[in-house]
Design a protein around this motif. Structure first.
Motif, PDB file in Angstrom:
ATOM      1  N   LEU A  29       0.846  -1.203   0.000  1.00 23.99           N
ATOM      2  CA  LEU A  29       0.000   0.000   0.000  1.00 23.99           C
ATOM      3  C   LEU A  29       0.873   1.242   0.000  1.00 23.99           C
ATOM      4  O   LEU A  29       0.602   2.225  -0.710  1.00 23.99           O
ATOM      5  CB  LEU A  29      -0.917   0.012   1.235  1.00 23.99           C
ATOM      6  CG  LEU A  29      -2.056  -1.011   1.247  1.00 23.99           C
ATOM      7  CD1 LEU A  29      -2.752  -1.026   2.605  1.00 23.99           C
ATOM      8  CD2 LEU A  29      -3.071  -0.705   0.146  1.00 23.99           C
ATOM      9  N   LYS A  41     -12.579  -8.765  -4.545  1.00 19.50           N
ATOM     10  CA  LYS A  41     -13.614  -7.774  -4.212  1.00 19.50           C
ATOM     11  C   LYS A  41     -14.945  -8.494  -3.981  1.00 19.50           C
ATOM     12  O   LYS A  41     -15.665  -8.231  -3.012  1.00 19.50           O
ATOM     13  CB  LYS A  41     -13.737  -6.750  -5.345  1.00 19.50           C
ATOM     14  CG  LYS A  41     -14.712  -5.629  -5.089  1.00 19.50           C
ATOM     15  CD  LYS A  41     -14.603  -4.591  -6.210  1.00 19.50           C
ATOM     16  CE  LYS A  41     -15.382  -3.333  -5.895  1.00 19.50           C
ATOM     17  NZ  LYS A  41     -16.813  -3.475  -6.032  1.00 19.50           N
ATOM     18  N   LEU A  70     -15.316  -1.026   4.277  1.00 26.67           N
ATOM     19  CA  LEU A  70     -14.690  -1.942   3.315  1.00 26.67           C
ATOM     20  C   LEU A  70     -14.780  -1.364   1.902  1.00 26.67           C
ATOM     21  O   LEU A  70     -13.805  -1.361   1.153  1.00 26.67           O
ATOM     22  CB  LEU A  70     -15.375  -3.317   3.353  1.00 26.67           C
ATOM     23  CG  LEU A  70     -14.837  -4.278   2.292  1.00 26.67           C
ATOM     24  CD1 LEU A  70     -13.514  -4.900   2.725  1.00 26.67           C
ATOM     25  CD2 LEU A  70     -15.832  -5.380   1.965  1.00 26.67           C
ATOM     26  N   LYS A  71     -15.967  -0.868   1.546  1.00 22.83           N
ATOM     27  CA  LYS A  71     -16.151  -0.339   0.196  1.00 22.83           C
ATOM     28  C   LYS A  71     -15.229   0.850  -0.056  1.00 22.83           C
ATOM     29  O   LYS A  71     -14.655   0.984  -1.125  1.00 22.83           O
ATOM     30  CB  LYS A  71     -17.611   0.066  -0.026  1.00 22.83           C
ATOM     31  CG  LYS A  71     -18.523  -1.116  -0.343  1.00 22.83           C
ATOM     32  CD  LYS A  71     -19.958  -0.658  -0.440  1.00 22.83           C
ATOM     33  CE  LYS A  71     -20.859  -1.762  -0.966  1.00 22.83           C
ATOM     34  NZ  LYS A  71     -20.730  -1.982  -2.402  1.00 22.83           N
ATOM     35  N   LYS A  72     -15.095   1.712   0.945  1.00 25.64           N
ATOM     36  CA  LYS A  72     -14.204   2.872   0.778  1.00 25.64           C
ATOM     37  C   LYS A  72     -12.762   2.391   0.595  1.00 25.64           C
ATOM     38  O   LYS A  72     -12.015   2.938  -0.209  1.00 25.64           O
ATOM     39  CB  LYS A  72     -14.311   3.807   1.996  1.00 25.64           C
ATOM     40  CG  LYS A  72     -15.628   4.585   2.046  1.00 25.64           C
ATOM     41  CD  LYS A  72     -15.645   5.624   3.141  1.00 25.64           C
ATOM     42  CE  LYS A  72     -15.653   5.025   4.513  1.00 25.64           C
ATOM     43  NZ  LYS A  72     -15.873   5.988   5.598  1.00 25.64           N
ATOM     44  N   PHE A  73     -12.393   1.360   1.353  1.00 29.31           N
ATOM     45  CA  PHE A  73     -11.046   0.803   1.231  1.00 29.31           C
ATOM     46  C   PHE A  73     -10.842   0.224  -0.175  1.00 29.31           C
ATOM     47  O   PHE A  73      -9.844   0.525  -0.842  1.00 29.31           O
ATOM     48  CB  PHE A  73     -10.854  -0.280   2.303  1.00 29.31           C
ATOM     49  CG  PHE A  73      -9.525  -0.983   2.235  1.00 29.31           C
ATOM     50  CD1 PHE A  73      -8.362  -0.329   2.602  1.00 29.31           C
ATOM     51  CD2 PHE A  73      -9.441  -2.298   1.815  1.00 29.31           C
ATOM     52  CE1 PHE A  73      -7.130  -0.975   2.548  1.00 29.31           C
ATOM     53  CE2 PHE A  73      -8.214  -2.952   1.761  1.00 29.31           C
ATOM     54  CZ  PHE A  73      -7.066  -2.290   2.124  1.00 29.31           C
ATOM     55  N   GLU A  75     -12.500   0.870  -2.889  1.00 27.06           N
ATOM     56  CA  GLU A  75     -12.571   1.917  -3.909  1.00 27.06           C
ATOM     57  C   GLU A  75     -11.217   2.601  -4.099  1.00 27.06           C
ATOM     58  O   GLU A  75     -10.968   3.220  -5.124  1.00 27.06           O
ATOM     59  CB  GLU A  75     -13.591   2.993  -3.505  1.00 27.06           C
ATOM     60  CG  GLU A  75     -15.040   2.584  -3.650  1.00 27.06           C
ATOM     61  CD  GLU A  75     -15.609   2.996  -4.988  1.00 27.06           C
ATOM     62  OE1 GLU A  75     -14.963   3.775  -5.697  1.00 27.06           O
ATOM     63  OE2 GLU A  75     -16.697   2.517  -5.332  1.00 27.06           O
ATOM     64  N   SER A  76     -10.372   2.510  -3.068  1.00 24.80           N
ATOM     65  CA  SER A  76      -9.083   3.192  -3.127  1.00 24.80           C
ATOM     66  C   SER A  76      -8.000   2.323  -3.762  1.00 24.80           C
ATOM     67  O   SER A  76      -6.864   2.764  -3.917  1.00 24.80           O
ATOM     68  CB  SER A  76      -8.628   3.573  -1.709  1.00 24.80           C
ATOM     69  OG  SER A  76      -9.644   4.273  -1.046  1.00 24.80           O
ATOM     70  N   LEU A  77      -8.348   1.089  -4.095  1.00 30.36           N
ATOM     71  CA  LEU A  77      -7.374   0.171  -4.696  1.00 30.36           C
ATOM     72  C   LEU A  77      -7.712  -0.076  -6.164  1.00 30.36           C
ATOM     73  O   LEU A  77      -8.883  -0.188  -6.505  1.00 30.36           O
ATOM     74  CB  LEU A  77      -7.441  -1.195  -3.998  1.00 30.36           C
ATOM     75  CG  LEU A  77      -6.838  -1.340  -2.605  1.00 30.36           C
ATOM     76  CD1 LEU A  77      -7.167  -2.727  -2.056  1.00 30.36           C
ATOM     77  CD2 LEU A  77      -5.331  -1.148  -2.656  1.00 30.36           C
ATOM     78  N   PRO A  78      -6.698  -0.209  -7.019  1.00 25.95           N
ATOM     79  CA  PRO A  78      -7.003  -0.647  -8.387  1.00 25.95           C
ATOM     80  C   PRO A  78      -7.542  -2.079  -8.348  1.00 25.95           C
ATOM     81  O   PRO A  78      -6.994  -2.927  -7.639  1.00 25.95           O
ATOM     82  CB  PRO A  78      -5.643  -0.602  -9.093  1.00 25.95           C
ATOM     83  CG  PRO A  78      -4.762   0.239  -8.232  1.00 25.95           C
ATOM     84  CD  PRO A  78      -5.268   0.072  -6.823  1.00 25.95           C
TER      85      PRO A  78
END
Lengths: 157, 249
Positions: A29, A41, A70-73, A75-78
């Motif tokens: 990260l 996902k 979790l969704k915010k996390f 969303e921050s990853l490709p």
């Protein structure tokens, strides 16, 4: 670096900060190399959604908050899928499956492992996993037989 | 391309009164009638904040009055003082966010609200970058209504923004904090759906487009810290059980 579900799951769990899996994910990260497969996902989301659908009102409120974190996390990853390039990733998965089944004795993967490995191969990423099943060790060789390239990094606790 | 709708041609606002105060008195008088239908729709949602059917109906009922206000705001945006108007509308939105954040207080919800507002601002940045090529006078209300029916992304945006408007209204009335929290969470889910729908159509809106890698890392760290604090062992067992072992399971 495609992080396998088991690594992301270990990273999200409260535990020892020096756990090798947590250290590894934190490093990915920090250097911006972390990404995941659409399969991961899907697995994580359905696990969180199940909690949301199952409990009483108070449990649901708590589960909703965690699902959103979790969704915010995520969303921050490709997030990479198998559908690019006319679904070529699915072809790679099919060849990997067949290469494993052609071995004697045959090498059988769980579907998620196979699809995440194919995702990494499709996008030219290294697959990082904490999976200890012997079949996973054979992935690079099977990938070569399946006319693709796959690098795998094994991470321990 | 994002379709021209009352939401997309107008301006972001959680507090309609605050938005109306920005309008000249003569324009404000033209839309005085909108207050009651908007309040009625907000009341309906505040009575059932977690009910998706109520959100759909209430946000749809509020479309006509909100659309009327947004068309006036769009006229201002098309004026020569476009940059000034835009900055002023953004500062409105930031004031709305501050008020609602203070009311909900919980760091996780404040953060979710920040995601929602950052997405909405990113959405309008995208829309406004095309504004000069849109003939606002050609966007009649009938066309607007039809467009909203047709686009899943626009419908999710309408519901998401309206849920935030209701949360904002709950804060102004000092009503139940849990209801405001529910509405912020619902708004997040709707806006996430909207983001995916627009991305599918080729318009990728990043909520935190300007952040540095350090800021991104810090933000992700806070999500993870909150999950670690609150996830129970039984929930982790559910997560493990949700692994995909066979496509036929």
């Amino acid at each position: 670096m495609i992080l396998d579900t088991n690594l992301v799951s270990a990273y999200l769990k409260q535990g020892a900060a020096e756990d090798g899996r947590r250290v590894f994910v934190a490093r990915c990260l920090a250097d911006g190399s972390a990404c995941i497969s659409m399969v991961t996902k899907y697995e994580l989301e359905r696990g969180f959604q199940k909690v949301l659908y199952g409990g009483d009102d108070q449990a649901k409120r708590g589960a909703m908050k965690r699902l959103i974190e979790l969704k915010k996390f995520l969303e921050s990853l490709p997030v990479f899928g198998l559908d690019g390039r006319m679904g070529e990733g699915w072809d790679i998965a099919a060849r990997l499956w067949a290469a494993g089944r052609a071995c004697k004795p045959s090498v059988v993967f769980e579907e998620a492992d196979l699809l995440i490995a194919a995702t990494a191969a499709l996008h030219g990423k290294t697959l990082a996993t904490a999976e200890t099943k012997p079949a996973m060790r054979l992935l690079p060789e099977l990938a070569s037989r399946a006319r693709t390239t796959l690098r795998v990094e094994f991470v321990t606790a | 391309m994002i379709a021209a709708t009352p939401s997309t041609i107008g301006a972001p606002a959680l507090d309609v009164d605050r938005l109306l105060q920005r309008l000249p008195a003569d324009l404000r008088a033209q839309v005085k009638w909108t207050r009651k239908p908007i309040t009625d729709a907000l009341d309906a949602l505040l009575q059932s904040p977690g009910d998706p059917d109520v959100l759909e109906a209430a946000s749809r009922n509020a479309m006509k009055p909100i659309g009327a206000i947004m068309q006036l705001v769009a006229q201002l945006l098309a004026s020569p003082e476009f940059a000034v108007q835009r900055a002023s509308l953004m500062s409105n939105l930031e004031a709305d966010q501050r008020d609602l954040s203070a009311f909900v207080a919980d760091p996780g919800v404040v953060d979710t609200l920040d995601w929602c507002l950052s997405f909405i601002k990113g959405f309008y940045r995208e829309v406004w970058s095309h504004l000069q090529s849109v003939d606002l006078s050609a966007v009649s209300r009938d066309e607007v209504a039809r467009e909203v029916d047709e686009s899943a992304g626009a419908a999710a945006f309408r519901r998401g923004v309206f849920a935030l408007m209701a949360a904002s209204e709950a804060a102004r009335r000092r009503e139940c904090v849990d209801d405001a929290v529910t509405l912020v969470n619902v708004a997040f889910l709707e806006l996430e759906e909207c983001r995916h729908a627009f991305a599918h159509a080729g318009v990728v809106i990043l909520p935190f487009a300007d952040e540095t890698s350090e800021q991104r890392l810090h933000r992700m760290g806070s999500y993870v810290a909150r999950m670690r604090e609150s996830l129970t062992d039984s929930e982790f067992r559910e997560l493990d059980a949700a692994r995909l072992t066979s496509l036929r399971e």
